[in-house]
Write a protein that holds these residues in place. Structure first.
Motif, PDB file in Angstrom:
ATOM      1  N   HIS A   5       0.983  -1.189  -0.299  1.00 19.33           N
ATOM      2  CA  HIS A   5       0.039  -0.078   0.247  1.00 19.33           C
ATOM      3  C   HIS A   5       0.243   0.923   0.235  1.00 19.33           C
ATOM      4  N   LEU A   6       1.867   1.040   0.379  1.00 19.32           N
ATOM      5  CA  LEU A   6       2.870   2.197   0.855  1.00 19.32           C
ATOM      6  C   LEU A   6       3.522   2.553  -0.884  1.00 19.32           C
ATOM      7  N   ARG A   7       3.761   1.770  -1.331  1.00 17.80           N
ATOM      8  CA  ARG A   7       4.714   1.520  -2.537  1.00 17.80           C
ATOM      9  C   ARG A   7       3.585   2.313  -3.642  1.00 17.80           C
ATOM     10  N   GLU A   8       2.120   1.927  -3.592  1.00 18.13           N
ATOM     11  CA  GLU A   8       1.014   2.658  -4.359  1.00 18.13           C
ATOM     12  C   GLU A   8       1.327   4.448  -3.768  1.00 18.13           C
ATOM     13  N   GLN A   9       1.466   4.599  -2.616  1.00 23.29           N
ATOM     14  CA  GLN A   9       0.932   6.024  -2.450  1.00 23.29           C
ATOM     15  C   GLN A   9       1.969   6.641  -3.092  1.00 23.29           C
ATOM     16  N   LEU A  10       2.880   6.032  -2.780  1.00 20.01           N
ATOM     17  CA  LEU A  10       4.293   6.682  -3.365  1.00 20.01           C
ATOM     18  C   LEU A  10       4.338   6.883  -4.956  1.00 20.01           C
ATOM     19  N   GLU A  11       3.723   5.726  -5.724  1.00 18.56           N
ATOM     20  CA  GLU A  11       3.189   6.379  -7.171  1.00 18.56           C
ATOM     21  C   GLU A  11       2.385   7.114  -7.468  1.00 18.56           C
ATOM     22  N   GLU A  12       1.734   7.260  -5.967  1.00 19.73           N
ATOM     23  CA  GLU A  12       0.172   8.061  -6.361  1.00 19.73           C
ATOM     24  C   GLU A  12       0.825   9.178  -6.254  1.00 19.73           C
TER      25      GLU A  12
END
Length: 587
Positions: A294-301
């Protein structure tokens, strides 16, 4: 052990290896030290005589049952607790009693039944003090059989049920029940009902239907010690099947099977506990992996959000240069005329008027746009960092609350320590951030990256150098050598040269302005992209110790699960061998 044949000894060696592997697995999965120590104790006692631990309430008649088995009153009996110590009963040619600890005695007796087994007599389950309980719980795990004595008039009391639950949940010992005081039953049906009650409750608590011996130990002892009507008393005592169990069953092949099954029961219970622990860890790690994903996805966002966020500033730069271009073109159109040949010949005056009419506010506008772009990005990046850390912390804490870590304190503490260190580092990072200093640094880097250099020794152009030197220089270079235009040449210039030179000057000025605009936009975009990557990288690097911990723990769990599968395969093979291949010992 003399009662084991070669085949049984080979199985026992395999069991010792199995328990040693289980011991190593318990240590690697950080099971409680007392559990690890008890397994080690079980391994150490594999070569001892067959061990029977006798338990039950104090008034159930445990001592009377043992006296009836021995055929003499070697243990004290009474209506109140008479056994205040745990007593180990072993064979000896001469009677001997010695105190091993405050709560533990050893007695040696010349009783035949003790030649092939060791008995442990314990205080009542309803009168065990803390030290009694600790020692009793030391003996139960390494026992080969538990003889559970209950009373016809009080079958399976609450304290006995609790003790049964302990035996079942923690060690899964094989249990044989004795229902004592059968002589007070008013009818065979009443006795049968009590026996069925014991079996039914054992099925509920232990998930087994045990062997149950209803006896009157008092009548059996009287019959053996010469009381009147001894034969009738012996028949009425129903003691013969229990005695046969000790003298024949526990002296033959079945005892070998029990001896070999007991460690496997221990291993099976431990495998269940390890499996439960590993499932708990796996569940927590799955949550953690989802949190990291989820953190990786948030970083991409966040990368997309921040990149999209500075796009308007790049357009603002384009607007500023559009204004410069319009003013510059208008200035050149108005200036490159015959009537203004004097201005064209005076480069200093030309420069001054160009500054006033074209550059003027340009310096401030560009500086403002670039500074605002950097400031907005860093402010948003800092806000995003805080939101990302807050979301990360919330999800980790939620996982902690959901799982409670009740059975895995070591894993819980390690995980908590890593998380705490990360959040402390994140807080230091946020509080130590100097926004204004960072803005100034990046703005200077933007001008440097755009190659806005005013000359040797001057260095990277400031916003003022940008407006006054570069833009003016680009206009002067575009105008060219008008200083030579004098006298009659002016008419020729006005008719043929000036229009062509004006178009050339406008084209060159426009091209240089576009180049300058692109340089600044590219430099600003690249610097902002770099800052975005650095900001997001700082977030990930701060959280990375947690990711490394999760990866290491995941590998550890998978390795432990693999070891557990191998142990269970060997355990099932040994159980099958014990059930199918055990024969009577060699003669």
């Amino acid at each position: 052990m003399k009662f084991l044949n070669d085949q049984a000894r080979q199985l026992l060696r395999r069991e010792r290896d199995l328990l040693q592997r289980m011991h190593d697995l318990l240590q690697s999965t950080e099971m409680p030290e007392d559990v690890v120590a008890q397994v080690k104790d079980v391994v150490a006692h594999l070569d001892e005589l067959f061990l029977v631990v006798v338990v039950g309430e104090f008034n159930a008649g445990k001592s009377t049952v043992l006296n009836a088995l021995f055929g003499e009153a070697v243990l004290p009996e009474g209506p109140v607790p008479t056994t205040d110590k745990i007593t180990i009963l072993r064979y000896g040619d001469e009677p001997l009693t010695r105190q091993r600890t405050e709560f533990l005695n050893e007695r040696r007796l010349p009783v035949d039944v003790l030649r092939h087994l060791t008995l442990v007599d314990t205080p009542g389950t309803n009168s065990i003090v803390q030290e009694h309980q600790r020692i009793t719980e030391d003996f139960v795990p390494r026992s080969d059989l538990v003889l559970f004595v209950t009373s016809y008039d009080r079958p399976l009391t609450e304290s006995e049920r609790q003790f049964l639950t302990y035996i079942s949940e923690d060690w899964g010992r094989q249990i044989v029940f004795v229902v004592n005081k059968a002589d007070i039953a008013e009818s065979p049906d009443d006795l049968r009902q009590v026996v069925e009650y014991v079996k039914t409750n054992c099925q509920d608590v232990l998930n087994i239907t045990p062997e149950v011996f209803p006896v009157s130990a008092k009548e059996a002892l009287r019959a053996k010690t010469g009381a009147k009507n001894g034969e009738a008393r012996w028949e009425a005592s129903r003691f013969a099947p229990l005695e046969s169990f000790f003298t024949e069953t526990l002296a033959g092949p079945e005892k070998v099977a029990m001896k070999l099954r007991a460690p496997l029961e221990t291993a099976e219970r431990l495998a269940e506990r390890v499996d439960t622990r590993l499932q708990q860890r796996e569940s927590v790690l799955t949550h953690d992996q989802k949190t990291l994903e989820h953190l990786r996805e948030q970083l991409e966002e966040a990368r997309e959000t921040l990149t999209d966020g500075y796009a308007p500033h790049l357009r603002d730069i384009e607007s500023v240069f559009d204004d410069i271009r319009r003013r510059g073109v208008r200035f050149l159109n108005d200036t490159i005329r015959v009537r203004r040949i004097g201005l064209l010949r005076d480069r200093e005056r030309f420069r001054q008027q160009f500054e006033e009419q074209v550059v003027s506010e340009t310096t401030r506008q560009i500086e403002q746009v670039v500074t605002e772009a950097v400031d907005d990005l860093l402010t948003e990046a800092m806000d995003l960092q805080q939101r990302l850390f807050r979301t990360f912390a919330d999800r980790v804490q939620e996982t902690r609350r959901e799982n409670r870590f009740a059975a895995d304190r070591g894993f819980s503490y390690d995980r908590r320590d890593v998380f705490t260190a990360i959040m402390d580092e994140a807080e230091r990072e946020i509080h130590s951030h100097d926004l204004q200093r960072e803005v100034q640094r990046i703005v200077e880097n933007v001008y440097s990256d755009a190659n806005l250099v005013v000359g040797a020794g001057v260095g990277a152009a400031t916003a003022g150098g940008l407006g006054i030197v570069l833009l003016v220089a680009s206009a002067l270079d575009a105008v060219g050598g008008f200083g030579l235009a004098t006298g009659t040449a002016a008419a020729l210039y006005g008719a043929t040269v000036l229009p062509r030179q004006r178009r050339k000057a406008i084209d060159e000025f426009t091209e240089r302005i576009e180049t300058l605009q692109v340089n600044i936009q590219d430099a600003l975009g690249q610097r902002l992209d770099d800052e975005i990557e650095e900001a997001l990288d700082r977030v990930w690097k701060t959280v990375e110790p947690f990711a490394e911990f999760v990866d290491e723990e995941d590998a550890s769990v998978r390795s432990a699960q693999s070891s557990l599968r191998e142990i269970r395969e060997e355990m099932n093979a040994l159980k099958a061998a014990v059930s199918n291949d055990i024969h009577a010992p060699d003669a």
